[in-house]
Scaffold this active site. Structure first.
Site, PDB file in Angstrom:
ATOM      1  CE1 TYR A   1     -13.268   8.736 -52.390  1.00  0.00           C
ATOM      2  CE2 TYR A   1     -12.164   6.890 -52.678  1.00  0.00           C
ATOM      3  CZ  TYR A   1     -12.301   7.892 -53.548  1.00  0.00           C
ATOM      4  OH  TYR A   1     -12.414   8.127 -54.487  1.00  0.00           O
ATOM      5  CB  SER A   2     -15.202   2.700 -52.180  1.00  0.00           C
ATOM      6  OG  SER A   2     -14.888   2.045 -50.728  1.00  0.00           O
TER       7      SER A   2
ATOM      8  CE  LYS B   1     -16.183   9.599 -56.329  1.00  0.00           C
ATOM      9  NZ  LYS B   1     -16.209  10.932 -56.134  1.00  0.00           N
TER      10      LYS B   1
ATOM     11  CB  THR C   1     -13.210   5.801 -57.988  1.00  0.00           C
ATOM     12  OG1 THR C   1     -11.889   4.675 -56.935  1.00  0.00           O
ATOM     13  CG2 THR C   1     -14.015   5.685 -56.570  1.00  0.00           C
ATOM     14  CG  ASP C   2     -10.215   1.675 -59.254  1.00  0.00           C
ATOM     15  OD1 ASP C   2      -9.909   2.277 -58.654  1.00  0.00           O
ATOM     16  OD2 ASP C   2      -9.175   0.943 -59.704  1.00  0.00           O
ATOM     17  CD  GLU C   3     -10.548   3.316 -53.681  1.00  0.00           C
ATOM     18  OE1 GLU C   3     -10.928   3.263 -51.998  1.00  0.00           O
ATOM     19  OE2 GLU C   3      -9.705   3.937 -53.789  1.00  0.00           O
TER      20      GLU C   3
HETATM   21  P1  NAD Z   1      -9.050  15.973 -54.330  1.00  0.00           P
HETATM   22  O1  NAD Z   1      -9.339  15.824 -52.507  1.00  0.00           O
HETATM   23  O2  NAD Z   1      -7.282  16.344 -54.285  1.00  0.00           O
HETATM   24  O3  NAD Z   1      -9.896  17.149 -54.583  1.00  0.00           O
HETATM   25  C1  NAD Z   1     -10.989  17.540 -53.774  1.00  0.00           C
HETATM   26  C2  NAD Z   1     -11.744  18.550 -54.170  1.00  0.00           C
HETATM   27  O4  NAD Z   1     -12.912  18.995 -53.426  1.00  0.00           O
HETATM   28  C3  NAD Z   1     -10.725  19.697 -53.643  1.00  0.00           C
HETATM   29  O5  NAD Z   1     -10.115  20.960 -54.009  1.00  0.00           O
HETATM   30  C4  NAD Z   1     -11.811  20.435 -52.596  1.00  0.00           C
HETATM   31  O6  NAD Z   1     -11.599  21.135 -52.112  1.00  0.00           O
HETATM   32  C5  NAD Z   1     -12.835  19.896 -52.745  1.00  0.00           C
HETATM   33  N1  NAD Z   1     -13.781  20.153 -52.414  1.00  0.00           N
HETATM   34  C6  NAD Z   1     -14.277  19.488 -51.464  1.00  0.00           C
HETATM   35  N2  NAD Z   1     -15.800  19.111 -50.782  1.00  0.00           N
HETATM   36  C7  NAD Z   1     -16.470  20.033 -51.490  1.00  0.00           C
HETATM   37  C8  NAD Z   1     -17.677  20.498 -51.339  1.00  0.00           C
HETATM   38  N3  NAD Z   1     -18.614  19.890 -50.452  1.00  0.00           N
HETATM   39  N4  NAD Z   1     -17.788  21.241 -52.423  1.00  0.00           N
HETATM   40  C9  NAD Z   1     -17.281  22.168 -53.159  1.00  0.00           C
HETATM   41  N5  NAD Z   1     -16.041  21.277 -53.520  1.00  0.00           N
HETATM   42  C10 NAD Z   1     -15.623  20.778 -52.443  1.00  0.00           C
HETATM   43  O7  NAD Z   1      -9.766  15.241 -55.223  1.00  0.00           O
HETATM   44  P2  NAD Z   1      -8.284  14.484 -56.533  1.00  0.00           P
HETATM   45  O8  NAD Z   1      -8.249  13.323 -55.651  1.00  0.00           O
HETATM   46  O9  NAD Z   1      -8.687  15.868 -57.127  1.00  0.00           O
HETATM   47  O10 NAD Z   1      -9.657  13.171 -56.634  1.00  0.00           O
HETATM   48  C11 NAD Z   1     -11.155  14.406 -57.612  1.00  0.00           C
HETATM   49  C12 NAD Z   1     -12.291  13.032 -57.873  1.00  0.00           C
HETATM   50  O11 NAD Z   1     -11.818  11.952 -58.652  1.00  0.00           O
HETATM   51  C13 NAD Z   1     -12.589  12.664 -56.755  1.00  0.00           C
HETATM   52  O12 NAD Z   1     -14.558  12.780 -57.330  1.00  0.00           O
HETATM   53  C14 NAD Z   1     -12.729  11.401 -56.924  1.00  0.00           C
HETATM   54  O13 NAD Z   1     -13.227  10.057 -55.889  1.00  0.00           O
HETATM   55  C15 NAD Z   1     -11.927  10.885 -57.885  1.00  0.00           C
HETATM   56  N6  NAD Z   1     -10.803  10.096 -57.734  1.00  0.00           N
HETATM   57  C16 NAD Z   1     -10.194  10.159 -57.543  1.00  0.00           C
HETATM   58  C17 NAD Z   1      -8.728   9.188 -58.093  1.00  0.00           C
HETATM   59  C18 NAD Z   1      -7.247  10.062 -57.412  1.00  0.00           C
HETATM   60  O14 NAD Z   1      -6.609   8.967 -57.458  1.00  0.00           O
HETATM   61  N7  NAD Z   1      -7.192  10.700 -56.878  1.00  0.00           N
HETATM   62  C19 NAD Z   1      -8.873   8.482 -58.999  1.00  0.00           C
HETATM   63  C20 NAD Z   1     -10.590   8.255 -59.414  1.00  0.00           C
HETATM   64  C21 NAD Z   1     -11.798   8.826 -58.958  1.00  0.00           C
HETATM   65  O1  DAU Z   2      -8.832   3.916 -56.944  1.00  0.00           O
HETATM   66  C1  DAU Z   2      -8.318   5.171 -56.706  1.00  0.00           C
HETATM   67  C2  DAU Z   2      -8.610   5.615 -55.723  1.00  0.00           C
HETATM   68  O2  DAU Z   2      -7.231   5.957 -55.473  1.00  0.00           O
HETATM   69  C3  DAU Z   2      -9.285   6.983 -55.643  1.00  0.00           C
HETATM   70  O3  DAU Z   2     -10.276   6.910 -55.986  1.00  0.00           O
HETATM   71  C4  DAU Z   2      -8.945   7.443 -54.303  1.00  0.00           C
HETATM   72  O4  DAU Z   2      -9.142   9.274 -54.406  1.00  0.00           O
HETATM   73  C5  DAU Z   2      -6.988   8.167 -53.951  1.00  0.00           C
HETATM   74  O5  DAU Z   2      -7.058   8.553 -52.988  1.00  0.00           O
HETATM   75  C6  DAU Z   2      -6.710   6.865 -54.623  1.00  0.00           C
HETATM   76  O6  DAU Z   2      -6.727   5.786 -52.569  1.00  0.00           O
HETATM   77  P1  DAU Z   2      -6.206   5.003 -52.744  1.00  0.00           P
HETATM   78  O7  DAU Z   2      -6.263   4.220 -51.380  1.00  0.00           O
HETATM   79  O8  DAU Z   2      -5.133   3.661 -53.795  1.00  0.00           O
HETATM   80  O9  DAU Z   2      -4.490   5.628 -52.272  1.00  0.00           O
HETATM   81  P2  DAU Z   2      -3.773   6.085 -51.777  1.00  0.00           P
HETATM   82  O10 DAU Z   2      -2.331   7.049 -52.225  1.00  0.00           O
HETATM   83  O11 DAU Z   2      -4.245   6.627 -50.186  1.00  0.00           O
HETATM   84  O12 DAU Z   2      -2.835   4.728 -50.887  1.00  0.00           O
HETATM   85  C7  DAU Z   2      -2.212   4.121 -52.034  1.00  0.00           C
HETATM   86  C8  DAU Z   2      -1.583   2.392 -51.626  1.00  0.00           C
HETATM   87  O13 DAU Z   2      -0.231   2.940 -50.796  1.00  0.00           O
HETATM   88  C9  DAU Z   2      -3.079   2.230 -50.753  1.00  0.00           C
HETATM   89  O14 DAU Z   2      -2.920   0.622 -51.311  1.00  0.00           O
HETATM   90  C10 DAU Z   2      -1.960   2.237 -49.594  1.00  0.00           C
HETATM   91  C11 DAU Z   2      -1.361   2.013 -49.539  1.00  0.00           C
HETATM   92  N1  DAU Z   2       0.003   3.414 -48.586  1.00  0.00           N
HETATM   93  C12 DAU Z   2      -1.034   4.933 -48.378  1.00  0.00           C
HETATM   94  C13 DAU Z   2      -0.072   5.862 -47.779  1.00  0.00           C
HETATM   95  C14 DAU Z   2      -0.521   6.796 -47.700  1.00  0.00           C
HETATM   96  C15 DAU Z   2       0.416   2.432 -47.873  1.00  0.00           C
HETATM   97  O15 DAU Z   2       1.669   1.908 -47.921  1.00  0.00           O
HETATM   98  N2  DAU Z   2       1.235   4.248 -47.173  1.00  0.00           N
HETATM   99  C16 DAU Z   2       0.921   5.248 -46.954  1.00  0.00           C
HETATM  100  O16 DAU Z   2       1.482   6.044 -46.011  1.00  0.00           O
END
Ligand code: NAD
Ligand code: DAU
Length: 357
Positions: A161-162, A165, A136-138
């Site tokens: 979290y970050s 990661k 992630t960019d975080e």
């Molecule tokens: P998500 O939470 O939707 O999915 C995570 C999946 O991992 C789920 O299916 C869960 O069951 C599985 N999982 C969790 N713990 C596990 C374990 N111990 N063993 C096996 N499986 C397990 O997550 P996402 O949003 O799809 O993100 C996927 C990846 O991409 C993550 O590594 C996250 O850090 C990264 N990422 C996400 C975003 C975003 O915006 N969502 C952006 C950049 C990077």
């Molecule tokens: O940047 C990549 C990341 O983006 C991934 O690594 C993470 O897995 C993914 O969850 C996401 O993280 P954020 O914390 O940026 O996403 P989130 O959707 O939780 O929040 C987006 C922005 O919105 C953040 O600034 C917090 C804000 N927010 C979030 C929620 C859930 C609100 O204002 N209200 C809310 O209820």
């Protein structure tokens, strides 16, 4: 088959979109999906492809070292795309344990399994192996009003979290430098699209706005995220698996910075247009409620994605307007999915199914 790919976390948001893309666009890739089915993972996310002969599913925990070793021994895996993680920042603030377990120890156990299989048992084929760690960019921390994250930006994670990661990224990189494991790392910005669990901003707002419930905006709503449609992220990962330089990182982003409040207001406007105003006749923006800020809330993320564009020819295909339109339509057509993941009814079903075995 050209590749046998282990996708971890394939039942989550990005993993499910990635597997569907592989089964459609990569006819010579065999896919094994390994997922623990936490609250964020749902088999329903891949129901339409479950019978595909190039797809199989294994329910397990990546932290289970013995099972990961067996998996690599028995399945001749040549490519890993590692998504499995605890992914929600707010949960990491209230309950960091699972983040350290899965994101750090789980990644470590996969690295060990790959090292034993690829570097000890079958040394000579390692040039055809790839371990892509999805990050992630975080990990780069928080930006001020200007500047972008490049691959050279120093790591400065600020939430559990970050930090988890970032730790996993360091471990992955260490396996390249120390053992020569053929790793790749991608650091992507905020994704949105179908199958995103409704704890994250966009699906949470859609769910609440459809139900006429309040729309929580943290702090002043001026925090900035760089939004990318999930299919674009998945296509970028395929490019990196295919042609990325081993040992390197690639930033992935949408050049699409938006303030949170802007995103929430846009979603309200789109819903008002698609399903009509609230029963009271008021627009959905009236549901916006400013709430207490997230602890340590990163102010701004913005990705410089020039490296992947220049070296691998990847740029996003979807504009924010196109991606959001597709996303809203998907959630409108899948309200039942949204209700089931929120009330945990899929989870209760899996728990019973796996307990019965
Ligand atoms: P998500 O939470 O939707 O999915 C995570 C999946 O991992 C789920 O299916 C869960 O069951 C599985 N999982 C969790 N713990 C596990 C374990 N111990 N063993 C096996 N499986 C397990 O997550 P996402 O949003 O799809 O993100 C996927 C990846 O991409 C993550 O590594 C996250 O850090 C990264 N990422 C996400 C975003 C975003 O915006 N969502 C952006 C950049 C990077
Ligand atoms: O940047 C990549 C990341 O983006 C991934 O690594 C993470 O897995 C993914 O969850 C996401 O993280 P954020 O914390 O940026 O996403 P989130 O959707 O939780 O929040 C987006 C922005 O919105 C953040 O600034 C917090 C804000 N927010 C979030 C929620 C859930 C609100 O204002 N209200 C809310 O209820």
């Amino acid at each position: 088959m050209k590749k046998k790919v282990l996708v971890t976390g394939g039942c989550g948001f990005i993993g499910a979109n990635f597997i569907r893309l592989l089964l459609t666009n990569q006819p010579e890739w065999q896919v094994i999906n390994l997922d623990k089915l936490t609250y964020a993972g749902n088999l329903e996310n891949l129901e339409d492809v479950a019978d595909n002969p190039r797809y199989s599913f294994i329910c397990d925990d990546i932290c289970n070292q013995e099972q990961m070793d067996v998996l690599f021994r028995e399945h001749a895996i040549d490519t890993v795309v590692h998504f499995a993680a605890e992914s929600h920042v707010d949960r990491s603030i209230t309950n960091p344990d699972a983040f350290i377990q899965t994101n750090v120890f789980g990644t470590f156990s996969l690295l060990e399994a790959a090292r034993k299989a690829w570097l000890i048992s079958e040394k000579k084929t390692v040039s055809q192996r790839r371990f892509l760690h999805v990050s992630t960019d975080e990990v780069y921390g928080s930006l001020g009003e200007t500047g972008y994250f490049t691959e050279e930006t120093a790591y400065d994670p600020r939430s559990p979290y970050s930090a988890s990661k970032a730790s996993s990224d360091h471990l992955v990189r260490s396996y390249y430098h120390t053992y020569g494991l053929p790793i790749l790392i991608t650091n992507c910005s905020n994704n949105y699209g179908p199958y995103q669990f409704p704890e994250k901003l966009i699906p949470l707002i859609l769910n609440n706005a459809l139900k006429g419930e309040s729309l929580p905006v943290y702090g002043d709503g001026a925090n900035i995220r760089d939004w990318l449609y999930v299919v674009d992220h998945c296509e970028a990962i395929v490019r990196v698996v295919e042609d990325g330089t081993v040992g390197q990182s690639y930033n992935i982003g949408g050049h699409n910075e938006k303030k949170n409040l802007e995103v929430v207001e846009l979603l309200c406007t789109i819903l008002d247009q698609k399903v009509g105003l609230l029963p009271s006749g008021r627009p959905r923006t009236k549901l916006i409620t400013f709430v207490k800020d997230r602890l340590g809330h990163d102010r701004r993320y913005a990705i410089d994605a020039n490296k992947i564009a220049d070296q691998l020819g990847w740029t996003p295909r979807y504009t924010f307007e196109q991606g959001i339109e597709k996303t809203v339509d998907w959630y409108l057509a899948n309200k039942k999915w949204m209700d089931a993941v929120i009330d945990g009814s899929y989870q209760q079903y899996y728990e019973k199914m796996y307990a019965d075995r």
